[in-house]
Design a protein around this motif. Sequence first.
Motif, short mmCIF file in Angstrom:
data_model
loop_
_atom_site.label_atom_id
_atom_site.label_comp_id
_atom_site.label_asym_id
_atom_site.label_seq_id
_atom_site.Cartn_x
_atom_site.Cartn_y
_atom_site.Cartn_z
N GLY A 106 0.83 -1.20 0.00
CA GLY A 106 0.00 0.00 0.00
C GLY A 106 0.86 1.25 0.00
O GLY A 106 0.62 2.20 -0.74
N TRP A 107 1.88 1.19 0.82
CA TRP A 107 2.77 2.33 0.92
C TRP A 107 3.52 2.56 -0.38
O TRP A 107 3.72 3.70 -0.79
N ALA A 108 3.93 1.46 -1.03
CA ALA A 108 4.64 1.60 -2.30
C ALA A 108 3.73 2.23 -3.35
O ALA A 108 4.17 3.09 -4.13
N SER A 154 -4.30 5.17 4.65
CA SER A 154 -4.70 4.82 3.29
C SER A 154 -4.94 6.03 2.39
O SER A 154 -4.92 5.91 1.18
N LEU A 155 -5.19 7.19 3.01
CA LEU A 155 -5.53 8.35 2.21
C LEU A 155 -4.28 9.02 1.64
O LEU A 155 -3.40 9.39 2.40
N LEU A 210 -7.16 4.83 -5.95
CA LEU A 210 -5.88 4.77 -5.25
C LEU A 210 -6.08 4.43 -3.78
O LEU A 210 -5.44 3.53 -3.22
N MET A 211 -7.02 5.16 -3.17
CA MET A 211 -7.29 4.96 -1.75
C MET A 211 -7.76 3.53 -1.49
O MET A 211 -7.33 2.88 -0.55
N LEU A 212 -8.64 3.06 -2.35
CA LEU A 212 -9.20 1.72 -2.18
C LEU A 212 -8.11 0.65 -2.28
O LEU A 212 -8.07 -0.30 -1.49
N ALA A 213 -7.21 0.84 -3.24
CA ALA A 213 -6.13 -0.13 -3.41
C ALA A 213 -5.22 -0.15 -2.18
O ALA A 213 -4.88 -1.22 -1.66
N VAL A 214 -4.86 1.03 -1.69
CA VAL A 214 -3.99 1.11 -0.52
C VAL A 214 -4.69 0.51 0.70
O VAL A 214 -4.12 -0.28 1.46
#
Lengths: 281, 340
Positions: A208-210, B144-145, A257-261
């Motif tokens: 997620g961070w990547a 996550s944001l 993006l948010m959902l993937a992370v």
Amino acid sequence: MARFLRHFRHVMAENPVTAVAFALLGLIVFLALFGPWIAPYDPLATEATKTLRPPTWAHPFGTDHLGRDVFSRVIVATRLDLGIAISAVALSFAAGSALGCSAGFWGGWTDRIIGRLSDTIMAFPLFVLAMGIVSALGNSIENIVYATAIINLPFYARVARAETSVRRNAGYVAAARLCGASDTRILSTQVFPNILPPMMVQVSLNMGWAILNAAGLSFIGLGVRPPDAEWGIMVAEGATYIVSGEWWLALFPGAALMLAVFCFNLLGDGLRDLVDPLRRT
Amino acid sequence: MRTKILQVGRRLLQALPSVFGIIVISFVLTRALPGDPAVYFAGAMADKVSIEQVRKSLGLDRGWVEQFGIYVDNLAHGNMGMSLSTGRPVSEELLSRLPASIELTLLGLGLAVLVAVPLGVLAATRPGSWIDHLCRLLVTAGVSLPTFFTGLFLIYVFYFLLGWAPSPLGRLDILYLSPPQVTGFYTIDSLLAGDLETFAASLAQLVLPAATLGLFALAPIARMTRAAMLGALASDYVRTAKANGLSRATVLGTYAFRNAALPVLTTLGMVFSFLLGANVLVEKVFSWPGIGSFAIEALVASDYAAVQGFVLSMALLFVAVNLAIDLVLTLVDPRVGLDD
């Protein structure tokens, strides 16, 4: 294996959020694999008569300033975003576990040098270091991958080192040594498979961070070049239109993006429950 | 007291290797450019003579060790080279923009601490309650944001829809003049000048970007506070304090919280590092004229000296902040250093 499956089901039932995360992961992987065939429109096709249209049935996420379909672009972008993150994480996983295993197994100078290296990387604000690396290596997607891999390296090296040094004197290592196996053989066939579970947790927490990092870099204009569809750059393009109220340009790629992370973070927590022996009953 | 001074001295010495490592890495980054670094540092418009000049001043015509010596010597004199895009020394550019970034980062961090610490404490004292769930939700959402996304969302809601916030362009609305420079922080400078109107205007510009940074920093702080507080509450000394019939406030405030505050303080160092990165994104979203925006402009313009100067100074700032936090911990916590 049967015990693992039972435990897997147990963790899923106990924590439905993890099940949701797994479903979400399935969706993301599916979109990454088949995105270009699912997308209803060509993500690069512009249409001058239909610019900046709010979401309708024909264009569920609206159209952007060039009349491109945002929905198709968000779907197609999945592959690039996920590809960057996976390659970066794979690189840091490979290099980090090699370095961390040697540091933990041999100790001494190897450990000191590798430890100092990862401390030095950690002494930088990591996103800023990534900017510096991309600027030094050149502005391309490939270098975004390298930069993201380098700034994630210390996390893997640390986990691998800690887990290896615990196992360095384990019974099975002594047994393998008695059988005459060399150090590298012991490391690759005995130690490495045993430290895989905690490393996998690190992978999914890190993924997620990547993704966030890579998207952040392309948001400030590095790596991905327009007109390629990528979530970070789509948010950047949409940012100009937020102040005049065209919210769908930035919202949908940002939400993807948010959902993937979010999915990878939840997955990491779930995997931790799955491999954590303390919770395995 | 003497042991404390010794500990402080030892901690200061421990910072030296990381500073050295940082300088080595940033040296490598300036030399890692594919091709001839002198061509890059001289810029696209340079002719043969100026490239030669740059090569001389960077010491590129000498051996590696000597080059590194020249690099360190230049740094020691505060010389980070010239910015190609503005034509001024990089150190000057960075220093003139630093107050804008620091003001924003500190306010964001302050907001985050003000919300996250009470939230974490409440979540730890009432596990399983709605506040615990709220804490968990905020922590997950916070990591996550993407910061740039939060910033745009806040702009849309508070500027476009509600019209509460001023237009998200820079530190001060064009209607106002910037206050006479004392500290470089517009809010403090305008107060010093007694100009309440400018103060209100600059604060209004700060609120949204600071809130964006705050939301980002909130998650790790709240998580750490909750974990540290749970640990402290389960400890022997809290049990003893309860058994001795001390009031709930004393037990929570004096015994539990003061012990839990130490790991939280340590986390702040890490959070600060993340904030320096997030700052770049937030500055871009809000057109904030800080060092982050400067670095982005330099990146786009291939202004290498400026980018590497930015990276180096951020790393040094981060080391300094960590050092300060550790020194505070050494002075405050009687247990630090007892075990070695």
